[in-house]
Enzyme design. Structure first.
Site, mmCIF file in Angstrom:
data_model
loop_
_atom_site.group_PDB
_atom_site.id
_atom_site.type_symbol
_atom_site.label_atom_id
_atom_site.label_comp_id
_atom_site.label_asym_id
_atom_site.label_seq_id
_atom_site.Cartn_x
_atom_site.Cartn_y
_atom_site.Cartn_z
ATOM 1 N N GLU A 5 -33.880 49.263 17.057
ATOM 2 C CA GLU A 5 -34.638 49.566 18.273
ATOM 3 C C GLU A 5 -33.652 49.796 19.407
ATOM 4 O O GLU A 5 -32.844 48.912 19.718
ATOM 5 C CB GLU A 5 -35.598 48.432 18.649
ATOM 6 C CG GLU A 5 -36.370 48.830 19.901
ATOM 7 C CD GLU A 5 -37.147 47.721 20.574
ATOM 8 O OE1 GLU A 5 -37.373 46.659 19.973
ATOM 9 O OE2 GLU A 5 -37.511 47.943 21.745
ATOM 10 N N HIS A 30 -31.222 41.877 23.086
ATOM 11 C CA HIS A 30 -32.578 42.252 23.492
ATOM 12 C C HIS A 30 -32.694 42.461 24.994
ATOM 13 O O HIS A 30 -33.179 43.485 25.465
ATOM 14 C CB HIS A 30 -33.585 41.185 23.037
ATOM 15 C CG HIS A 30 -34.982 41.497 23.476
ATOM 16 N ND1 HIS A 30 -35.489 41.101 24.703
ATOM 17 C CD2 HIS A 30 -35.964 42.204 22.887
ATOM 18 C CE1 HIS A 30 -36.729 41.551 24.833
ATOM 19 N NE2 HIS A 30 -37.041 42.217 23.738
ATOM 20 N N HIS A 47 -38.063 40.144 12.602
ATOM 21 C CA HIS A 47 -37.908 40.532 14.009
ATOM 22 C C HIS A 47 -36.610 39.970 14.594
ATOM 23 O O HIS A 47 -36.400 38.749 14.549
ATOM 24 C CB HIS A 47 -39.113 39.994 14.792
ATOM 25 C CG HIS A 47 -39.165 40.423 16.219
ATOM 26 N ND1 HIS A 47 -39.392 39.542 17.253
ATOM 27 C CD2 HIS A 47 -39.035 41.640 16.794
ATOM 28 C CE1 HIS A 47 -39.408 40.207 18.396
ATOM 29 N NE2 HIS A 47 -39.196 41.481 18.156
HETATM 30 O O1 G3P Z 1 -39.534 46.719 17.621
HETATM 31 C C1 G3P Z 1 -40.624 45.869 17.811
HETATM 32 C C2 G3P Z 1 -40.405 44.874 18.923
HETATM 33 O O2 G3P Z 1 -39.152 44.280 18.768
HETATM 34 C C3 G3P Z 1 -40.523 45.489 20.295
HETATM 35 O O3 G3P Z 1 -40.491 44.542 21.321
HETATM 36 O O4 G3P Z 1 -39.405 43.285 23.120
HETATM 37 O O5 G3P Z 1 -39.447 42.341 20.820
HETATM 38 O O6 G3P Z 1 -37.989 44.278 21.356
HETATM 39 P P1 G3P Z 1 -39.270 43.577 21.668
HETATM 40 MG MG MG Z 2 -37.178 44.778 19.402
#
Ligand code: G3P
Ligand code: MG
Length: 258
Positions: free
Chosen positions: A124, A64, A22
Site C-alpha cells: 500500500e 504507516h 494487515h
Molecule cells: O490496505 C488496507 C488498509 O491497510 C488501509 O488502511 O490505514 O490500515 O493503511 P490503513
Molecule cells: Mg495499509
C-alpha cells in the site's frame, strides 16, 4: 463486464488467498517490521499487506503514519529524515519489550524476507510525502533492482488516484488496487480509468450493490480491516474475495470453512 485494459495493463491479479495479514500481523507483532512479517508466516499467512512511504532521500521504507512518533523511537515527519537515520530507530519497543530495537525496514529488505518466507504482498503506497511520480519512480527502482521482487509483489494499492496513475505509467504490469473508505465520486469510473484489478474497501462499505458494481467492473474485492471472524464470515457470504486482518490465524479458520 465493463471494458478492461489489456492483460498487460491490468496485470491480472492472482489472488490465491482469502486472508491477508494487515501490516504483517499487527495484533501479534509491531506493524510494518520484519518481525511482523515472520510472525505473519508463523501464524499461517500466505499474503500480507504493508504500508510504504518515502524518506527525505527518496528511499521506500515500511511505515504507516506520516510521523515517526507513534511507532518508533523517532520524532517528527518521516519525510524530513534520511533512510540511514530512520532505519536506526526502534520500531518495536512501543509494541512490546521483546521487540525492542526492531528497526523500520527498507522496502527492499522486506521484499527479500518475503521471498525467503514464501509470502506474497499487497504494497500500500501512502499518499503524503513526496509527489506521486517520485513514489512510483522509487517503487519502480526497487522492483527493478532484483527481478525476483516482482514474484512477491502481487498488487499495489493506494487511496491516491494520482499514485495509481503514475504506477500505471511506470509499472503497468503490476496489478493495481484502489482503496476506498467510502463510496467517493464515481469510483467505478476510477477503476476503469486506472485499469485497476481490485478494489479494497473499508469493510463497513461492503453491501450487495457495491459487490455487484465491482463484479460488473471485473475487479476483485478485498475488505479491510476485519478482525472479527463473524464479520469475516458475513463478508465472504456477500462475495468479498479476501479480507485484510490483524489476526490472520483467527480469520483463517472462517475462510477455510467457506
Ligand atoms: O490496505 C488496507 C488498509 O491497510 C488501509 O488502511 O490505514 O490500515 O493503511 P490503513
Ligand atoms: Mg495499509
Amino acid at each position: 463486464m465493463a471494458e478492461r485494459g489489456s492483460e498487460d495493463e491490468t496485470g491480472g491479479l492472482l489472488l490465491d488467498t482469502r486472508v491477508i495479514g494487515h501490516r504483517g500481523a499487527a495484533a501479534y507483532a509491531p506493524e510494518n517490521t520484519l518481525a511482523g512479517l515472520r510472525e505473519a508466516r508463523r501464524r499461517g499467512c500466505r499474503w500480507v499487506e504493508i504500508d510504504v512511504r518515502l524518506t527525505r532521500d527518496g528511499v521506500p521504507v515500511l511505515m504507516h503514519d506520516p510521523a515517526l512518533d507513534r511507532t518508533t523511537s523517532g520524532r517528527g515527519e518521516l519525510g524530513t529524515h534520511d533512510a540511514t537515520s530512520v532505519t536506526r530507530l526502534d520500531a518495536g519497543g512501543w509494541f512490546a519489550e521483546s521487540f525492542r530495537n526492531e528497526p523500520p525496514p527498507r522496502l527492499e529488505e522486506a521484499l527479500e524476507l518475503l521471498r525467503e518466507l514464501g509470502l506474497k504482498v499487497n504494497l500500500e503506497i501512502k499518499p503524503t510525502t513526496g509527489s506521486a511520480r517520485a513514489k512510483a519512480d522509487a517503487i519502480g527502482r526497487t522492483l527493478r533492482a532484483d527481478r525476483r521482487h516482482r514474484e512477491v509483489v502481487r498488487v499495489i494499492s493506494s487511496f491516491s488516484e494520482e499514485i495509481l496513475e503514475s504506477l500505471r505509467e511506470l509499472l503497468p504490469e503490476i496489478p493495481r488496487g484502489l482503496l476506498l473508505r467510502r463510496p467517493v465520486g464515481d469510483w467505478p469510473a476510477a477503476l476503469r480509468r486506472l485499469r485497476c484489478a481490485s478494489v479494497h474497501l473499508w469493510h463497513g462499505m461492503v453491501a450487495p450493490e457495491v459487490i455487484a458494481t465491482a463484479r460488473r467492473e471485473g475487479v476483485k474485492v478485498l475488505a479491510f480491516t476485519v478482525n472479527s471472524p463473524e464479520r469475516a464470515r458475513e463478508l465472504f457470504a456477500l462475495g468479498v474475495d479476501a479480507v485484510i486482518t490483524d489476526v490472520p490465524d483467527r480469520i483463517e479458520v472462517v475462510a477455510g470453512a467457506q
